[in-house]
Design an enzyme around this catalytic site. Structure first.
Site, PDB file in Angstrom:
ATOM      1  N   GLN A  73      64.609  54.651  59.608  1.00 37.98           N
ATOM      2  CA  GLN A  73      65.383  55.057  60.773  1.00 37.98           C
ATOM      3  C   GLN A  73      66.723  55.621  60.330  1.00 37.98           C
ATOM      4  OE1 GLN A  73      64.854  52.530  64.276  1.00 37.98           O
ATOM      5  NE2 GLN A  73      67.082  52.415  64.413  1.00 37.98           N
ATOM      6  N   SER A  90      72.435  55.233  62.058  1.00 32.08           N
ATOM      7  CA  SER A  90      73.822  54.910  61.731  1.00 32.08           C
ATOM      8  C   SER A  90      74.400  55.842  60.674  1.00 32.08           C
ATOM      9  CB  SER A  90      73.923  53.463  61.237  1.00 32.08           C
ATOM     10  OG  SER A  90      73.550  52.556  62.252  1.00 32.08           O
ATOM     11  N   GLU A 143      62.837  46.809  69.629  1.00 31.27           N
ATOM     12  CA  GLU A 143      63.246  45.587  68.954  1.00 31.27           C
ATOM     13  C   GLU A 143      63.269  44.397  69.903  1.00 31.27           C
ATOM     14  OE1 GLU A 143      67.091  46.651  67.489  1.00 31.27           O
ATOM     15  OE2 GLU A 143      66.305  47.428  65.607  1.00 31.27           O
TER      16      GLU A 143
END
Length: 413
Positions: free
Chosen positions: A138, A141, A256
């Protein structure tokens, strides 16, 4: 790894309702026949290649048993309801089965994104490949865009049939092994922060892409940096509409918050059992078992109560999600906050009980959960959980605003 039992399928009562007791028994039997003996010992000190091979074998075993993707639609190899998923994850945790660490993003985040926002071509290209072992990471960030993800600076410029991407990502779990990446990049620098972001599927073999693992305090290299220099992504790999990536990303992040939290709660309960055993084996200055010390017993009782509360919260979240009763998202924040800080308390107490002997250099088994019994390394690693997926401070703000009705925090210039 063997496949000594038939694949586990949803079980229904005569009235057509899920028979959770029968399903639990079936999963328990499957685990007894298929969880590899001695896997913790084999994965302690394992090389990177041995870790990848083991994870692939365990994925194949779970797939053959019908348990690799219970949250996927029935025609994709799943078809289990949320309560049924919770039962599956509970039993895997109680059997101390390995975790699909390497394939978690693939099976949960990537799959949720593809099923919810991907094109038919994207789904057919990647969903079968994920079950075959395709690994995803992923790329959300950035060095200056963690909790405030919407301030990301990685740029994607449309040039004909491709987007040219430049920027940097950080904290990309296990990106060194990944075949593909879920990438967020800014495609409109003039739009409001959340409206100028697009969502891409990026081939990790693309020219101009560099992955650099980050060595952590415990000696592991779980997280990575990703550097992108003129990386070309085909326009066909755009997920959703251009500049609509923020909305699509919420689907990824929500992955999640499903029944996987039940698994984390159950694994923490198993880890707490190891903590009690440690207290029984360890001795105090007078030579008596530490579990006989009234202070230690009080501490363990408090932690036992907290672990039980976490399990009840996870069960409540599943029940509310199944009924459609919860819409605020505050309960998910409560669970994430409570779990992450309770994980620190449990593993930290393990370090305290273990004493000086527990401070020696140790190794934790790869493919394990966040609590492995290597208490010092588990405690160091537990601090990861209070940062990703929204820091504890962010979670408290969400709880205050959405659950308690407090005013939003002022935006500081």
């Amino acid at each position: 790894m063997s496949s000594a039992t038939a694949p586990v399928r949803p079980v229904r009562t005569a009235a057509g309702e899920p028979d959770l007791a029968a399903l639990r028994a079936a999963v328990r039997d499957w685990c007894a026949a298929n969880v590899p003996d001695g896997w913790r010992e084999r994965q302690t000190g394992a090389s990177h290649d041995e870790f990848v091979e083991f994870q692939g074998e365990w994925l194949a075993a779970l797939r053959a048993g019908g348990l690799a993707a219970p949250h996927w639609p029935a025609d994709r190899g799943g078809g289990f309801s949320l309560p049924e998923q919770a039962v599956i994850f509970e039993e895997l945790a109680r059997a101390e089965a390995p975790r699909l660490v390497l394939h978690f993003v693939s099976l949960h985040h990537a799959a949720a994104t593809l099923l919810g926002a991907g094109t038919a071509e994207q789904r057919e290209r990647h969903l079968p490949a994920i079950l075959d072992g395709e690994v995803w990471c992923q790329g959300f960030s950035e060095p200056e865009a963690g909790s405030d993800l919407a301030s990301l600076r990685t740029r994607a410029e449309r040039r004909g049939d491709v987007y040219v991407v430049n920027g940097q990502k950080v904290w990309a779990s296990l990106a060194m092994y990944a075949d593909w990446c879920l990438l967020l990049a800014r495609t409109d620098a003039d739009a409001p922060k959340r409206r100028g972001i697009s969502y891409f599927l990026m081939d990790m073999r693309s020219p101009g892409l560099t992955v650099r693992p980050i060595r952590q305090a415990g000696g592991e290299e779980h997280f990575c940096e990703i550097f992108l220099t003129d990386v070309e992504i085909p326009a066909a790999n755009l997920i959703g509409a251009e500049n609509d990536g923020w909305r699509v990303a919420q689907r990824t992040l929500n992955a999640e918050r499903g029944a996987t939290m039940v698994e984390l709660a159950e694994r923490l309960a198993v880890g707490f059992g190891w903590l009690v055993d440690l207290a029984r084996r360890s001795t105090g200055l007078d030579g008596s078992p530490m579990a006989d010390d009234p202070v230690v017993r009080d501490d363990l009782a408090r932690l036992a109560t907290e672990v039980r509360a976490l399990r009840l919260l996870a069960a409540r979240a599943v029940a509310e999600a199944e009924s459609g009763a919860s819409a605020s998202g505050a309960l998910a924040s409560v669970i994430k906050l409570y779990y992450s800080e309770l994980l620190q308390r449990v593993t930290g107490y393990g370090v305290e009980i273990a004493g000086p002997a527990g401070q020696r250099a140790a190794r934790r088994p790869m493919s394990a959960g966040w609590e492995s019994g290597a208490w010092l390394l588990d405690f160091i690693g537990s601090w990861e959980w209070t940062i990703p997926g929204g820091t504890s401070e962010i979670q408290r703000s969400i709880i205050g605003e959405r659950a308690l009705g407090l005013p939003r925090e002022p935006v500081l210039a």
